[in-house]
Each structure stands twice: as structure tokens, then as C-alpha cells.
Design a protein around this motif. Structure first.
Motif, PDB file in Angstrom:
ATOM      1  N   MET A 133       0.846  -1.058  -0.018  1.00 37.41           N
ATOM      2  CA  MET A 133       0.125   0.032  -0.063  1.00 37.41           C
ATOM      3  C   MET A 133       0.926   1.272  -0.091  1.00 37.41           C
ATOM      4  N   ASN A 134       0.584   2.129  -1.049  1.00 37.86           N
ATOM      5  CA  ASN A 134       1.613   3.242  -1.107  1.00 37.86           C
ATOM      6  C   ASN A 134       3.189   2.970  -1.179  1.00 37.86           C
ATOM      7  N   GLY A 135       3.481   1.845  -1.812  1.00 43.34           N
ATOM      8  CA  GLY A 135       4.772   1.523  -2.190  1.00 43.34           C
ATOM      9  C   GLY A 135       5.461   0.841  -0.692  1.00 43.34           C
ATOM     10  N   ARG A 136       4.533   0.621   0.293  1.00 44.42           N
ATOM     11  CA  ARG A 136       5.143  -0.235   1.568  1.00 44.42           C
ATOM     12  C   ARG A 136       4.528  -1.494   1.570  1.00 44.42           C
ATOM     13  N   ARG A 137       5.268  -2.511   1.863  1.00 42.08           N
ATOM     14  CA  ARG A 137       4.636  -3.755   2.059  1.00 42.08           C
ATOM     15  C   ARG A 137       3.732  -3.714   3.304  1.00 42.08           C
ATOM     16  N   LEU A 138       2.731  -4.688   3.156  1.00 40.13           N
ATOM     17  CA  LEU A 138       1.605  -4.770   3.948  1.00 40.13           C
ATOM     18  C   LEU A 138       2.169  -5.707   5.174  1.00 40.13           C
ATOM     19  N   LYS A 139       1.901  -5.504   6.373  1.00 38.10           N
ATOM     20  CA  LYS A 139       2.289  -6.216   7.524  1.00 38.10           C
ATOM     21  C   LYS A 139       0.771  -6.700   8.090  1.00 38.10           C
ATOM     22  N   ILE A 140       1.013  -7.663   9.158  1.00 39.44           N
ATOM     23  CA  ILE A 140      -0.166  -8.300   9.789  1.00 39.44           C
ATOM     24  C   ILE A 140      -1.073  -6.958  10.365  1.00 39.44           C
TER      25      ILE A 140
END
Length: 178
Positions: A133-140
Motif C-alpha cells: 500500500m503506497n509502496g510499502r509492504r503490508l504487515k499483519i
């Protein structure tokens, strides 16, 4: 240096309690770090023509395999996020890769939530299985590692309200083609 009141037992119980508490804190911190960095993977089962396991029942996508699929982006808002750009493979590309031949996809999440979407949504909406999301990997902690994204802003009348919200499934771990 921590000094404990020795009391009647010479401080043994106080030390045990403090040591136990410190151990719990360290264990929870390690678990939290591991949970936040859960590797990106996806299992697809059901009506599929290709599998990666010995029993020929599951196609297991590794992180490298998911990242190797063509990436597509949808910029949209959700009930839980501001307008953002979500990126990942198309659900259609995942289904094509496994030789899916069903009419619905049952989505399973890390917290045991299950929701079913029609395969026809792939063509209608170009649904993305987002890993960023917005270039950042999604975390839990922020809907990851995978988040099913529809272009809500492009189809506001069709994807609004509770029924539309239910299609946005996060923390995806597996798909079952039905």
C-alpha cells in the motif's frame, strides 16, 4: 542493579516472579516481531489444474513467485484506509497460474475469516491481491500480508456499503476455488 527485599524466603519468589515476567516479555516481543514479518505466501486449492505439492492438491506460492507475477495497482479508498495505491498481482493471474476452473473463490484469512467472491469479479473489476500500500509492504498489523482490493472509487454504487465492504478481505492466507 535491582535489589529485592529478601523477606522470609530470601527473595527467591520475588526473583522467580521477576524472571518469569522478563521471560514472558521477551517471548512476546519475539513473537510480535515474527508475526509482523510473516513471509509473503499463498496456498490455492480446490478446482485447480496445477499443484506444487506431492499430493497434487495445493499450489503453494512463495514470496518470490507472488512477486514474479505482473504487478497491478488500484488507487482507491476503503472503509479502513484513506485513498491509497494498492499493488499486487491480479486475482485473475493467480487463478490462471494454477489452472483454476471454478466459478467462485473462497478466501481464508489468518484469523479464520472466510468470504467467497465470484470469479466473474476478476473480469468485472480487475481485482488485485495487494501486498503493498503506497509502496510499502503490508504487515499483519496493516491488513497484510495480502489484501483483496476492488476499485471502489471507480464503482462507488456497486462497491459501497456493507456488501461492498465485505469484498475487501485482508490477512489472506489461502484461496479455495469452488
Amino acid at each position: 542493579m535491582i535489589k529485592l527485599n529478601p523477606g522470609v524466603d530470601g527473595g527467591k519468589n520475588a526473583c522467580r516472579g521477576a524472571c518469569w515476567m522478563m521471560g514472558m516479555i521477551l517471548a512476546l516481543a519475539a513473537w510480535s516481531a515474527q508475526a509482523q514479518s510473516l513471509s509473503l505466501s499463498l496456498d490455492v486449492k480446490g478446482k485447480i489444474g496445477k499443484a506444487t505439492d506431492a499430493a497434487h492438491t495445493v499450489y503453494h506460492f512463495t514470496e518470490a513467485q507472488l512477486l514474479a507475477l505482473p504487478a497491478h495497482s488500484i488507487t482507491t479508498g476503503t472503509t479502513w484506509t484513506p485513498r491509497s495505491t494498492f499493488t499486487g498481482p491480479l486475482l485473475a493471474d493467480i487463478l490462471k497460474k494454477v489452472g483454476a476452473h471454478g466459478s467462485a473463490v473462497e478466501i481464508h484469512t489468518l484469523d479464520d475469516y472466510t468470504y467467497t467472491v465470484p470469479v466473474s469479479d476478476c473480469d468485472r473489476y480487475g481485482v488485485v491481491v495487494a501486498y503493498s500500500m503506497n509502496g510499502r509492504r503490508l504487515k499483519i498489523s496493516d491488513f497484510g500480508p495480502l489484501f483483496l482490493i476492488y476499485p471502489r472509487d471507480a464503482f462507488p454504487a456497486e462497491l459501497a456499503g456493507a456488501e461492498g465492504d465485505s469484498k475487501f478481505v485482508w490477512q489472506i492466507k489461502a484461496l479455495i476455488v469452488k
